[in-house]
Design an enzyme around this catalytic site. Sequence first.
Site, PDB file in Angstrom:
ATOM      1  N   LYS A  16     -14.514   1.187  14.845  1.00 42.58           N
ATOM      2  CA  LYS A  16     -13.237   0.470  14.886  1.00 42.58           C
ATOM      3  C   LYS A  16     -12.644   0.397  16.285  1.00 42.58           C
ATOM      4  O   LYS A  16     -12.108  -0.633  16.691  1.00 42.58           O
ATOM      5  CB  LYS A  16     -12.244   1.111  13.904  1.00 42.58           C
ATOM      6  CG  LYS A  16     -11.248   0.137  13.320  1.00 42.58           C
ATOM      7  CD  LYS A  16     -10.427   0.749  12.197  1.00 42.58           C
ATOM      8  CE  LYS A  16     -11.030   0.486  10.835  1.00 42.58           C
ATOM      9  NZ  LYS A  16     -10.220   1.048   9.737  1.00 42.58           N
ATOM     10  N   ASN A  33       0.856  -1.191   0.000  1.00 46.93           N
ATOM     11  CA  ASN A  33       0.000   0.000   0.000  1.00 46.93           C
ATOM     12  C   ASN A  33       0.892   1.241   0.000  1.00 46.93           C
ATOM     13  O   ASN A  33       2.109   1.141   0.049  1.00 46.93           O
ATOM     14  CB  ASN A  33      -0.954  -0.021   1.204  1.00 46.93           C
ATOM     15  CG  ASN A  33      -0.195  -0.153   2.508  1.00 46.93           C
ATOM     16  OD1 ASN A  33       0.552   0.740   2.891  1.00 46.93           O
ATOM     17  ND2 ASN A  33      -0.373  -1.282   3.195  1.00 46.93           N
ATOM     18  N   LYS A  82       9.098 -17.311 -10.230  1.00 45.46           N
ATOM     19  CA  LYS A  82       8.369 -16.232 -10.901  1.00 45.46           C
ATOM     20  C   LYS A  82       7.172 -16.820 -11.675  1.00 45.46           C
ATOM     21  O   LYS A  82       7.330 -17.787 -12.422  1.00 45.46           O
ATOM     22  CB  LYS A  82       9.321 -15.511 -11.867  1.00 45.46           C
ATOM     23  CG  LYS A  82       8.681 -14.341 -12.542  1.00 45.46           C
ATOM     24  CD  LYS A  82       9.651 -13.681 -13.513  1.00 45.46           C
ATOM     25  CE  LYS A  82       8.905 -12.650 -14.322  1.00 45.46           C
ATOM     26  NZ  LYS A  82       9.546 -12.354 -15.586  1.00 45.46           N
ATOM     27  N   LYS A 109     -11.781  -3.192  17.887  1.00 43.03           N
ATOM     28  CA  LYS A 109     -10.394  -3.579  18.183  1.00 43.03           C
ATOM     29  C   LYS A 109     -10.145  -3.640  19.679  1.00 43.03           C
ATOM     30  O   LYS A 109      -9.319  -4.405  20.150  1.00 43.03           O
ATOM     31  CB  LYS A 109      -9.420  -2.575  17.560  1.00 43.03           C
ATOM     32  CG  LYS A 109      -9.579  -2.405  16.058  1.00 43.03           C
ATOM     33  CD  LYS A 109      -8.563  -3.200  15.289  1.00 43.03           C
ATOM     34  CE  LYS A 109      -8.634  -2.883  13.807  1.00 43.03           C
ATOM     35  NZ  LYS A 109      -7.737  -3.680  13.003  1.00 43.03           N
ATOM     36  N   ASP A 150      -4.484  -6.466   5.081  1.00 42.80           N
ATOM     37  CA  ASP A 150      -5.493  -7.343   5.673  1.00 42.80           C
ATOM     38  C   ASP A 150      -5.387  -8.771   5.126  1.00 42.80           C
ATOM     39  O   ASP A 150      -5.800  -9.720   5.777  1.00 42.80           O
ATOM     40  CB  ASP A 150      -6.895  -6.786   5.393  1.00 42.80           C
ATOM     41  CG  ASP A 150      -7.134  -5.510   6.199  1.00 42.80           C
ATOM     42  OD1 ASP A 150      -6.594  -5.415   7.316  1.00 42.80           O
ATOM     43  OD2 ASP A 150      -7.830  -4.607   5.697  1.00 42.80           O
ATOM     44  N   PHE A 209      -4.241   3.042  14.705  1.00 42.70           N
ATOM     45  CA  PHE A 209      -4.522   4.092  13.729  1.00 42.70           C
ATOM     46  C   PHE A 209      -5.715   3.638  12.896  1.00 42.70           C
ATOM     47  O   PHE A 209      -5.999   2.447  12.800  1.00 42.70           O
ATOM     48  CB  PHE A 209      -3.299   4.331  12.825  1.00 42.70           C
ATOM     49  CG  PHE A 209      -2.418   5.431  13.331  1.00 42.70           C
ATOM     50  CD1 PHE A 209      -1.644   5.238  14.464  1.00 42.70           C
ATOM     51  CD2 PHE A 209      -2.379   6.663  12.691  1.00 42.70           C
ATOM     52  CE1 PHE A 209      -0.839   6.264  14.952  1.00 42.70           C
ATOM     53  CE2 PHE A 209      -1.579   7.691  13.165  1.00 42.70           C
ATOM     54  CZ  PHE A 209      -0.806   7.496  14.302  1.00 42.70           C
TER      55      PHE A 209
END
Length: 389
Positions: free
Chosen positions: A331, A206, A282, A335, A272, A317
Amino acid sequence: MLSGKNILIGITGGIAAYKICELIRMFKRQNANVRVVCTPNALNFVTKLTLRNLSQNEVGVEEFDIPDFKPEHISYADEADIMIIAPATANTISKIASGICDNLLTSITCAFKKPVIIAPAMNCNMWESPAIQENLKKLASRGYKILEPESGFLACGYEGKGRLCSLEKIYDEAASILTTKTKGKKYVITAGGTIEDIDPVRYISNYSSGKMGLALADETYHCGNDVTLITTVDVTRPYKIIKVKSAIEMQEAVNAEFETADFIIMAAAVADYRVKNKSDQKIKKTNDDTLTLELVKNPDILKELCNKKTHQTVVGFCAESENLLTNAKEKIQKKGCDYLIANDISRKDIGFSSDYNEVTILDKNGGMIKLERASKSEIARGILKVINE
Ligand code: CTP
């Protein structure tokens, strides 16, 4: 507030030297003990007499004015709780980066083991010079706190980045380092986006830059805490760095540090999902127009920490591109963390690769504090203040 604190101010030969007279007064007004040391060139811009009267102490310039058995640079270094070099010229910055000790100020800096704040000021072209930027990077990697110059009209007639940052900024930085209550606590901080291999040449990741986690680690380290940064991004710092790649590796590293930690801050963007059957070779192109990768869920590191925590304060976060506060409230419940730092990743002027951020801090009792847009260092200081209250 700073009563009894020993502040050593190093002044080098730049026009902004005159501004430091006011900085000395700001510290003196708070009852701090101030000692000043100048490079010989600094005295072209400001007089020893002015600095002596304002600081109410002798001003050090010459290295071999030895009043007692201890070499001058060592006694200065031993006495002070913090050293501030402002303005720091390109020349002095480069000498410190190379360990050169050719005057009292550079010798003290080399012997100084406590926090050092460096506030550069110079012509904008000198500031942009690759040599100076490289030297500043070196100093940051060794734990020096660099307060970048501001842009504007420069004394040399140029317009650009190079003006000494505001005196308030230097004062606040030093005061926050000197007055923080949490010295000696262990912080475990994660940073960067995890990398999930597909095969030896491809991966899923990301856009996280790791800057927010790094800012948190730097700020808390400068306040005298024990820091372990678990990161996917290459970085050199004077505190403990554990380089990891995948979510699984990050979880192993966090778990190994968890028991002895006082604070865990999960600033990393953990993937995730990971590829179910990662290929050892490969993956070759076929005649098919599509390729399907099967993904499996990664462990939720934060949630598992919250389930097993004892004395630790656990901070998560929350990166959202829409419905920030609704999702964040959900959240923090899901959590089970003590604090959740919510930020809007859809905005271009803050978040992921930006040097700025704007966050809302949620606590487990439903409290919310918004920190308006500021540099990631300032946001980090705000977060650390809240989680330490
Ligand atoms: N996190 C984690 N392990 C994961 C995923 C996320 O520890 N497998 C942590 C992150 O480090 C962050 C917090 O959980 O502190 C929230 O991450 P975020 O990506 O916003 O939430 P997710 O739980 O992944 O949920 P979603 O992606 O659906 O918003």
